[in-house]
Design a protein around this motif. Structure first.
Motif, PDB file in Angstrom:
ATOM      1  N   ARG A 571     -26.973  -2.001   2.828  1.00  0.00           N
ATOM      2  CA  ARG A 571     -25.955  -2.558   1.880  1.00  0.00           C
ATOM      3  C   ARG A 571     -24.569  -1.835   1.676  1.00  0.00           C
ATOM      4  NH1 ARG A 571     -29.970  -4.144  -3.188  1.00  0.00           N
ATOM      5  NH2 ARG A 571     -31.465  -5.784  -1.962  1.00  0.00           N
ATOM      6  N   LYS A 572     -24.589  -0.530   2.328  1.00  0.00           N
ATOM      7  CA  LYS A 572     -23.470   0.289   2.175  1.00  0.00           C
ATOM      8  C   LYS A 572     -23.080   1.044   3.292  1.00  0.00           C
ATOM      9  CE  LYS A 572     -24.185   1.241  -2.911  1.00  0.00           C
ATOM     10  NZ  LYS A 572     -24.431   2.459  -4.117  1.00  0.00           N
ATOM     11  N   GLY A 573     -21.838   1.094   3.192  1.00  0.00           N
ATOM     12  CA  GLY A 573     -21.526   2.077   4.573  1.00  0.00           C
ATOM     13  C   GLY A 573     -20.865   1.001   5.675  1.00  0.00           C
ATOM     14  N   PRO A 574     -20.049   1.680   6.584  1.00  0.00           N
ATOM     15  CA  PRO A 574     -19.755   0.802   7.762  1.00  0.00           C
ATOM     16  C   PRO A 574     -20.585   0.153   8.437  1.00  0.00           C
ATOM     17  CG  PRO A 574     -19.381   3.279   8.357  1.00  0.00           C
ATOM     18  CD  PRO A 574     -20.233   3.195   6.984  1.00  0.00           C
ATOM     19  N   LEU A 575     -22.104   0.779   8.472  1.00  0.00           N
ATOM     20  CA  LEU A 575     -22.962   0.134   9.504  1.00  0.00           C
ATOM     21  C   LEU A 575     -23.575  -0.922   8.506  1.00  0.00           C
ATOM     22  CD1 LEU A 575     -24.436   0.429  11.977  1.00  0.00           C
ATOM     23  CD2 LEU A 575     -26.104   1.940  10.820  1.00  0.00           C
ATOM     24  N   TYR A 576     -23.650  -2.303   9.037  1.00  0.00           N
ATOM     25  CA  TYR A 576     -24.437  -3.462   8.549  1.00  0.00           C
ATOM     26  C   TYR A 576     -25.673  -3.800   8.742  1.00  0.00           C
ATOM     27  CZ  TYR A 576     -24.821  -8.192   7.153  1.00  0.00           C
ATOM     28  OH  TYR A 576     -25.544  -9.436   6.525  1.00  0.00           O
ATOM     29  N   ALA A 577     -26.009  -3.588  10.219  1.00  0.00           N
ATOM     30  CA  ALA A 577     -27.315  -3.738  10.666  1.00  0.00           C
ATOM     31  C   ALA A 577     -27.413  -3.221  11.933  1.00  0.00           C
ATOM     32  CB  ALA A 577     -27.477  -5.257  10.459  1.00  0.00           C
ATOM     33  N   ARG A 656     -19.194  -3.261   9.766  1.00  0.00           N
ATOM     34  CA  ARG A 656     -18.287  -3.978   8.910  1.00  0.00           C
ATOM     35  C   ARG A 656     -16.754  -3.796   9.439  1.00  0.00           C
ATOM     36  NH1 ARG A 656     -22.443  -2.129   5.361  1.00  0.00           N
ATOM     37  NH2 ARG A 656     -23.124  -3.895   4.057  1.00  0.00           N
ATOM     38  N   ASN A 657     -16.211  -4.852   9.383  1.00  0.00           N
ATOM     39  CA  ASN A 657     -14.776  -4.992  10.026  1.00  0.00           C
ATOM     40  C   ASN A 657     -14.043  -5.514   9.192  1.00  0.00           C
ATOM     41  OD1 ASN A 657     -12.433  -5.007  11.705  1.00  0.00           O
ATOM     42  ND2 ASN A 657     -13.346  -6.380  13.149  1.00  0.00           N
ATOM     43  N   ARG A 658     -12.947  -4.836   8.345  1.00  0.00           N
ATOM     44  CA  ARG A 658     -12.310  -5.200   7.514  1.00  0.00           C
ATOM     45  C   ARG A 658     -11.056  -6.281   7.959  1.00  0.00           C
ATOM     46  NH1 ARG A 658     -11.337   0.341   3.692  1.00  0.00           N
ATOM     47  NH2 ARG A 658     -13.827   0.523   3.172  1.00  0.00           N
ATOM     48  N   ALA A 659     -10.951  -5.863   9.264  1.00  0.00           N
ATOM     49  CA  ALA A 659      -9.635  -6.650   9.764  1.00  0.00           C
ATOM     50  C   ALA A 659     -10.314  -8.123  10.186  1.00  0.00           C
ATOM     51  CB  ALA A 659      -9.408  -5.925  11.283  1.00  0.00           C
ATOM     52  N   ASP A 660     -11.376  -8.461  10.137  1.00  0.00           N
ATOM     53  CA  ASP A 660     -11.915  -9.781  10.477  1.00  0.00           C
ATOM     54  C   ASP A 660     -12.333 -10.411   9.180  1.00  0.00           C
ATOM     55  OD1 ASP A 660     -13.188 -12.041  11.370  1.00  0.00           O
ATOM     56  OD2 ASP A 660     -14.779 -10.866  12.855  1.00  0.00           O
ATOM     57  N   THR A 661     -11.410 -11.474   8.614  1.00  0.00           N
ATOM     58  CA  THR A 661     -11.658 -11.885   7.513  1.00  0.00           C
ATOM     59  C   THR A 661     -12.646 -13.267   7.405  1.00  0.00           C
ATOM     60  OG1 THR A 661      -9.792 -13.342   7.507  1.00  0.00           O
ATOM     61  CG2 THR A 661      -9.426 -11.215   6.711  1.00  0.00           C
ATOM     62  N   VAL A 662     -12.868 -13.521   8.951  1.00  0.00           N
ATOM     63  CA  VAL A 662     -13.927 -14.598   8.958  1.00  0.00           C
ATOM     64  C   VAL A 662     -15.299 -14.426   8.710  1.00  0.00           C
ATOM     65  CG1 VAL A 662     -14.416 -16.760  10.283  1.00  0.00           C
ATOM     66  CG2 VAL A 662     -12.376 -15.926  10.119  1.00  0.00           C
ATOM     67  N   THR A 663     -15.808 -13.389   9.606  1.00  0.00           N
ATOM     68  CA  THR A 663     -17.352 -13.020   9.718  1.00  0.00           C
ATOM     69  C   THR A 663     -17.422 -11.718   8.930  1.00  0.00           C
ATOM     70  OG1 THR A 663     -17.057 -11.895  11.745  1.00  0.00           O
ATOM     71  CG2 THR A 663     -17.536 -14.281  11.625  1.00  0.00           C
ATOM     72  N   GLY A 664     -16.493 -10.941   8.923  1.00  0.00           N
ATOM     73  CA  GLY A 664     -16.449  -9.507   8.388  1.00  0.00           C
ATOM     74  C   GLY A 664     -17.154  -8.527   9.237  1.00  0.00           C
ATOM     75  N   ASN A 665     -17.845  -9.079  10.162  1.00  0.00           N
ATOM     76  CA  ASN A 665     -18.945  -8.073  10.945  1.00  0.00           C
ATOM     77  C   ASN A 665     -18.324  -8.132  12.572  1.00  0.00           C
ATOM     78  OD1 ASN A 665     -20.330  -7.600   8.725  1.00  0.00           O
ATOM     79  ND2 ASN A 665     -21.612  -9.390   9.125  1.00  0.00           N
ATOM     80  N   LYS A 666     -18.536  -6.738  13.027  1.00  0.00           N
ATOM     81  CA  LYS A 666     -18.240  -7.045  14.498  1.00  0.00           C
ATOM     82  C   LYS A 666     -19.641  -6.188  15.288  1.00  0.00           C
ATOM     83  CE  LYS A 666     -15.341  -4.485  17.984  1.00  0.00           C
ATOM     84  NZ  LYS A 666     -14.261  -3.418  17.873  1.00  0.00           N
ATOM     85  N   LYS A 667     -20.055  -7.060  16.334  1.00  0.00           N
ATOM     86  CA  LYS A 667     -21.202  -6.695  17.246  1.00  0.00           C
ATOM     87  C   LYS A 667     -21.057  -5.457  18.224  1.00  0.00           C
ATOM     88  CE  LYS A 667     -23.965 -10.144  18.331  1.00  0.00           C
ATOM     89  NZ  LYS A 667     -24.691 -11.235  18.825  1.00  0.00           N
ATOM     90  N   ILE A 668     -21.779  -4.563  18.034  1.00  0.00           N
ATOM     91  CA  ILE A 668     -21.599  -3.559  19.259  1.00  0.00           C
ATOM     92  C   ILE A 668     -23.019  -3.563  19.893  1.00  0.00           C
ATOM     93  CG2 ILE A 668     -21.127  -1.359  19.480  1.00  0.00           C
ATOM     94  CD1 ILE A 668     -19.366  -1.096  17.045  1.00  0.00           C
ATOM     95  N   LYS A 669     -23.050  -3.535  21.293  1.00  0.00           N
ATOM     96  CA  LYS A 669     -24.200  -3.298  22.030  1.00  0.00           C
ATOM     97  C   LYS A 669     -24.405  -1.901  22.323  1.00  0.00           C
ATOM     98  CE  LYS A 669     -24.457  -7.546  24.393  1.00  0.00           C
ATOM     99  NZ  LYS A 669     -24.330  -8.361  25.485  1.00  0.00           N
ATOM    100  N   ILE A 670     -25.378  -1.308  21.797  1.00  0.00           N
ATOM    101  CA  ILE A 670     -25.889   0.300  22.131  1.00  0.00           C
ATOM    102  C   ILE A 670     -26.430   0.391  23.219  1.00  0.00           C
ATOM    103  CG2 ILE A 670     -26.810   2.376  20.997  1.00  0.00           C
ATOM    104  CD1 ILE A 670     -26.770   1.084  18.514  1.00  0.00           C
TER     105      ILE A 670
END
Length: 888
Positions: A571-577, A656-670
């Protein structure tokens, strides 16, 4: 009586004149009396015209004196108008349409029309545009020129277009009736070349005669270079013939001149002589290179024949045929043969070799025959050809060459298909050649024989049972390059293989998928192997017996797989899921032991070997397959009842991506993938576990990373008969205390940095480079860096081998016109730089300068060249080079 007749004639002439010009007064503003005087005085203040000759045949036309202006008085501007002037009978055969953006004035007394401001006249296929146009209806002539503004720049110069020909000029005068024109300071664009003329006359047959001309490929109004021509005749879609001509560069005359000039002016391909390149090499002497003849046979086929000759005896000949038939096929056939003689015959440094190469590329258009295709990709050459003739880095570093000629057919509305091919693989290091003549595959795609024709309700379990079939035929020859022509039929290795797989898929407990399968395989061969030990030579002798032989086997199995998802949200921090996808699968494969004597697929022979443990010679029995070396192998000895395990992993995260106002999230493959696999053979008497294979792939920013490792759970020991290590039925943990033994590991990483992705090379541009594809220069990317690194560790037994390779390349635009490019690498085994190429390029507008430097190695050389960009004058160049042949 006579006076009345004269009066009637005058009245009749006036009526005819009024009928011609009444439409002009219907669409334009009438000008008369004081208005006319004011209008004419105003125009005369702006355009002070010189005297225009009465006839087009008089070439003594004075230069037009134009007063400097910025615009025309807006009080007399007329609307944009298109006027259809009915022609006089027997004068012109098309109506004349004209308009002007600023204004138009018509002088009924002199039968002239004056057009001001972006004027345009259209007559048939002729279009004339200029800032000022005067039309003389009495003489059926038109006259046009530009206007000089207050800055001294001429605006709106005349542009004369007829069909596909376009002329730019200072002044143009054209007669619609005689089809003749007189043009001053003309510039003509002829598909990449430009012809400038001082005084030019256009004739009714469209030929153009000019004096004081310039021929160039520079598109500037004042070209950087040109051939100065005293006089010339331009024959449309044919040629340009000139009198004495000499080369001028930056307005400086050069001593390079010709008593007459002949320049091609024909669209499409034109036959002609290809001028050779002149130079000198230390080892091969003076040369004339790449000279020959080009033959444009027709619109579909052309032929090029070129050759080289050297003063010390070397020579070469090359031919190339290009063909293209739209909606049918396209391709080319390239053949070359050269004799290289280095040094002087009789001396120690003398060497001679004869080299050849044949390249054939053929592609069939898919629309020609939708159900069948024919293609060819042939690249056959001497093993040392690229060593002595490769101009590109890719060709020089290539060791293996593959060729194929294939045909495929699909029968519509049926499951059957056929593919036939002729293949060759050639290794330039050891001159080995592998021929497959032919390789045929006949296939039947999966069918469902138990499926009901008129199903009612859901499908039964037996209705989803699928059966397919494939038949493979091959005829192979493994030999050396110099032994191909002496090979006989017994040297070929051939066979036929039939495969019938039966499988289905069933859902179990909603989340599991069960896929049982059964496969029957049968092999047909024309010879079998019989081995025996030669006690004299102490070697095994292979004897082949001709005759039909059949080998069959079968296997059955089943696989079970599912997917498991794990998700953790924050719920908090830059990490969403964080999401983890786990894909486990288990499969079982059963295959009987086809190595028992009743099948007859295996035999044995006795050999005498020295035992290092006892110090005595022992008789040892060796078992071998009578189909050893056959193209489709032999049924497996020992049988198998293996259980395979595989686990696939995928790990992704969302931030969480503050620059993306549509989805608000950015997917990253670890981890894009991380897989583990192994199997256990329940029927084997020893070494039941196979090595564990681990592989993975990920990306960190611009860095791509892939890795692979093999872990063996068993230990190794030395064979007492041959001092060679082999796996033993003891765990690595019991011998060394380690859980596994790493037998192989690899790591590959690469990255590319540039401000934006590079565009693909233009095929049309690279095709014109004639064997120098690396000479393509892309100025769209200001800089680019590419680095790749590979590390491999191998220790299958007692010896360890570590292999490392590093390759890097890059390019940089120093300025908008300067570009430098480099490719190289590092040899970790010898601790030195690998094959290196440095290219420097300078764009000189209509010219270009390039330097290619290979600073060391067998190809140590340099080439510096200044040349015209256009292919029309591709022989106009200055080259200086040091050939790599001088390194031998």
């Amino acid at each position: 009586m006579y006076e009345n007749f004269i009066i009637l004639r005058l009245i009749n002439s006036l009526l005819r004149l009024l009928l011609v010009f009444i439409p002009l007064f219907l669409v334009t503003e009438s000008i008369a009396g004081n208005d006319y005087a004011t209008y004419k005085s105003t125009k005369n203040a702006v355009f002070q015209q010189s005297v225009i000759p009465d006839t087009i045949d008089n070439e003594n036309i004075s230069d037009t004196v134009v007063q400097e202006i910025d615009s025309i008085n807006s009080n007399i501007v007329q609307p944009d108008t298109i006027i259809n002037i009915p022609p006089k009978k027997n004068d012109i055969d098309n109506p004349v349409f004209y308009n002007a953006l600023d204004s138009s004035f018509f002088d009924l007394v002199e039968q002239k029309a004056y057009l001001y401001g972006e004027a345009k006249v259209v007559y048939g296929d002729i279009t004339l545009t200029a800032e000022y146009i005067m039309m003389d209806f009495g003489q059926n002539e038109v006259y046009a020129h530009g206007v000089t503004d207050t800055a001294g720049v001429v605006q709106g110069k005349p542009i004369f277009t007829q069909g596909e020909e376009t002329f730019d000029a200072d002044t143009i005068r054209y007669n619609f009736r005689s089809k003749k024109g007189l043009i001053k300071e003309v510039t003509t664009d002829m598909d990449g070349s430009y012809l400038h003329g001082g005084k030019t006359k256009k004739h009714p047959n469209d030929q153009v005669h000019l004096t004081d001309g310039k021929f160039t490929t520079c598109d500037l109004e004042h070209p950087h270079f040109y051939f100065k021509i005293s006089k010339a005749i331009v024959i449309p879609d044919d040629k340009i013939v000139s009198g004495p001509a000499f080369l001028v560069i930056e307005d400086i005359p050069t001593p390079l001149g010709l008593p007459f000039g002949f320049f091609p002016n024909k669209k499409g391909s034109t036959s002609g002589v290809i001028m050779p390149e002149f130079g000198e090499e230390v080892n091969r002497g003076f040369f004339l290179r790449n000279g020959g003849y080009y033959w444009a046979i027709n619109d579909y086929v052309d032929f090029r024949l070129t050759g080289d000759i050297y003063t010390k005896g070397s020579w070469a000949v090359r031919s190339r045929v290009n063909y293209k038939l739209r909606y049918k096929m396209n391709g080319y056939l390239d053949a070359s043969y050269n004799v290289n003689k280095i040094g002087y015959e009789g001396l120690d440094n003398y060497s001679s070799n004869n080299l050849y190469r044949i390249v054939w590329r053929h592609t069939q258009d898919p629309k020609a025959r939708p159900n069948s295709t024919f293609s060819a990709d042939v690249n056959i050459s001497s093993s040392a050809y690229d060593r002595y003739n490769a101009y590109s880095t890719t060709n020089f570093m290539q060791n293996n060459k593959q060729s194929s000629i294939s045909y495929s057919k699909v029968w519509p509305n049926s499951p059957f298909s056929l593919t036939a091919a002729l293949r060759q693989t050639q290794n330039s290091r050891d001159s080995s050649v592998n021929l497959t003549l032919p390789d045929v595959s006949f296939n039947m795609s999966r069918i469902y024989p138990f499926k009901r024709k008129n199903p009612v309700g859901g499908a039964k379990w037996y209705e989803i049972i699928g059966i397919s079939y494939s038949a493979l035929l091959t005829n192979q020859l493994n030999t050396k390059e110099d032994s191909i022509l002496t090979s006989v039929w017994t040297d070929f290795n051939n066979g036929i293989k039939h495969t019938i797989p039966v499988n289905t898929s069933i859902k179990i407990l909603k989340f599991f998928s069960l896929s049982p399968s059964f496969t029957y395989t049968e092999r047909w061969y024309t010879k079998t192997l019989n081995k025996h030990w030669d006690t004299t030579e102490n070697i095994a002798i292979n004897d082949y017996q001709s005759g039909f032989s059949r080998a069959w086997d079968y296997n059955a199995g089943a696989s079970l797989n599912t997917k498991l998802y794990g998700l953790a949200q924050f719920r908090k921090g830059p990490l969403y899921a964080i999401r983890h996808v786990l894909t486990p699968s288990v499969s079982f494969q059963y295959r009987p032991d086809f190595g028992t004597p009743n099948y007859g697929y295996y035999d044995e022979y006795d050999r005498i070997q020295y035992n290092t443990n006892t110090g005595q010679y022992d008789t040892v029995s060796y078992i071998y397959s009578i189909y050893e070396g056959a193209p489709y192998g032999s049924p497996t000895r020992g049988g198998a009842g293996s259980v395979s395990f595989n686990i696939a992993n995928n790990l992704e995260t969302k931030v969480r991506n503050r620059a993306d106002t549509v989805t608000g999230n950015k997917k990253i493959k670890i981890l894009e993938s991380l897989n583990f696999s192994t199997n256990y053979n329940i029927m084997a008497d020893s070494l039941n576990w196979s090595p564990v294979n681990m592989s993975g792939r990920t990306r960190i920013g611009k860095l791509e990373l892939s890795f692979n490792s093999i872990f063996d759970p068993y230990a190794i020991a030395k064979d007492p008969y041959n001092d060679i290590y082999k796996r033993i039925n003891k765990s690595e943990f019991s011998e060394t205390g380690n859980l596994f033994r790493i037998t192989s590991a690899s790591l590959s990483t690469s990255f590319s940095l540039n401000p934006r992705s590079s565009k693909n090379k233009d095929e049309n541009q690279t095709a014109m480079l004639y064997g120098y594809p690396d000479a393509y220069v892309d100025f769209d990317v200001p800089w680019n860096i590419r680095v790749s690194y590979n590390l491999r560790y191998d220790k299958p037994y007692d010896e360890k081998i570590i292999t490392q390779t590093l390759q890097f390349s890059g390019e940089l635009n120093l300025t908008a016109k300067w570009k430098i490019r480099m490719s190289s690498g590092w040899d970790f085994a010898n601790n030195k730089i690998t094959y290196t190429v440095i290219d420097v390029y300078r764009d000189l507008h209509c010219w270009e300068a390039s330097l290619r430097l290979i600073p060391f190695g067998i190809h140590k050389s340099y080439t510096f060249q200044i040349n015209v960009k256009s292919a029309i004058l591709q022989d106009l160049k200055l080259s200086k080079r040091r050939s790599w042949y001088d390194n031998f």
